[in-house]
Scaffold this active site. Structure first.
Site, short mmCIF file in Angstrom:
data_model
loop_
_atom_site.label_atom_id
_atom_site.label_comp_id
_atom_site.label_asym_id
_atom_site.label_seq_id
_atom_site.Cartn_x
_atom_site.Cartn_y
_atom_site.Cartn_z
N HIS A 17 0.84 -1.20 0.00
CA HIS A 17 0.00 0.00 0.00
C HIS A 17 0.87 1.25 0.00
CE1 HIS A 17 -3.08 -2.62 2.28
NE2 HIS A 17 -3.58 -2.41 1.07
N LYS A 41 -17.48 -6.29 6.83
CA LYS A 41 -16.30 -7.01 7.30
C LYS A 41 -16.06 -6.75 8.77
CE LYS A 41 -13.65 -6.93 2.97
NZ LYS A 41 -12.36 -6.52 2.37
N ARG A 90 -2.12 -6.17 -8.41
CA ARG A 90 -1.07 -7.16 -8.16
C ARG A 90 -1.04 -8.24 -9.22
NH1 ARG A 90 -3.31 -8.31 -2.29
NH2 ARG A 90 -5.06 -8.38 -3.69
N SER A 128 -3.12 -7.53 2.82
CA SER A 128 -3.42 -7.40 4.24
C SER A 128 -3.88 -8.72 4.83
CB SER A 128 -4.50 -6.34 4.45
OG SER A 128 -4.03 -5.07 4.10
#
Length: 158
Positions: A17, A41, A90, A128
């Site tokens: 990040h 979440k 990514r 993460s």
């Protein structure tokens, strides 16, 4: 003035990040790191904790602001006057999801453009979720997160 948003949960913020934040802050006049409060979440850190950690790791970047938000990204963009959204990619799986989101956002707010930055090769595997999993099993995450994040994760584990 070109203002952009780099949105995410940042639970926790990783070196991946931070790489995108550093690189994108050089492309715009002002970069807003939008910390999403996703009620669907259960995060490891509260929004306030994530904002504080991001503030610490970006304190030497004068054109970066850390602002929490909830709801639609396009509403947050309107509210902040941002005309660009920056997303890190990514892998191809990221692209498929991010393309769909950017097209939806563009349909809802045609004046907001999405720009994709590929992550630096050294962080292409990092997420993460991975950091939290490694930490949960007592693994060394010091190579994945800044020291202030490492300290906070260790406090949570105790």
């Amino acid at each position: 003035m070109l203002r952009a948003i780099y949105p995410g949960s940042f639970d926790p913020v990783t070196y991946g990040h931070l790489d995108v934040i550093k690189r994108s802050s050089k492309l715009v006049d002002e970069l807003i790191v939008g910390v999403l409060n996703n009620k669907a979440k259960t995060p490891l850190f509260s929004v306030e904790e994530r904002v504080k950690m991001l503030g610490e790791v970006t304190k030497d970047m004068p054109n970066v602001k850390i602002i929490p938000f909830e709801g639609l990204l396009v509403d947050f963009a309107r509210k902040t006057g941002a005309r660009m959204v920056i997303r890190g990619l990514r892998a191809i799986t990221d692209f498929e999801y991010e393309l769909q989101m950017s097209q939806t956002n563009h349909k809802m707010e045609p004046d907001v453009e999405t720009v994709f930055l590929t992550t630096s090769l050294e962080y292409s595997y990092l997420s993460s979720t991975t950091v939290k999993e490694v930490a949960a099993f007592g693994g060394d995450i010091s190579q994945f997160v800044p020291p202030v994040v490492l300290e906070n994760i260790e406090k949570k584990r105790k």
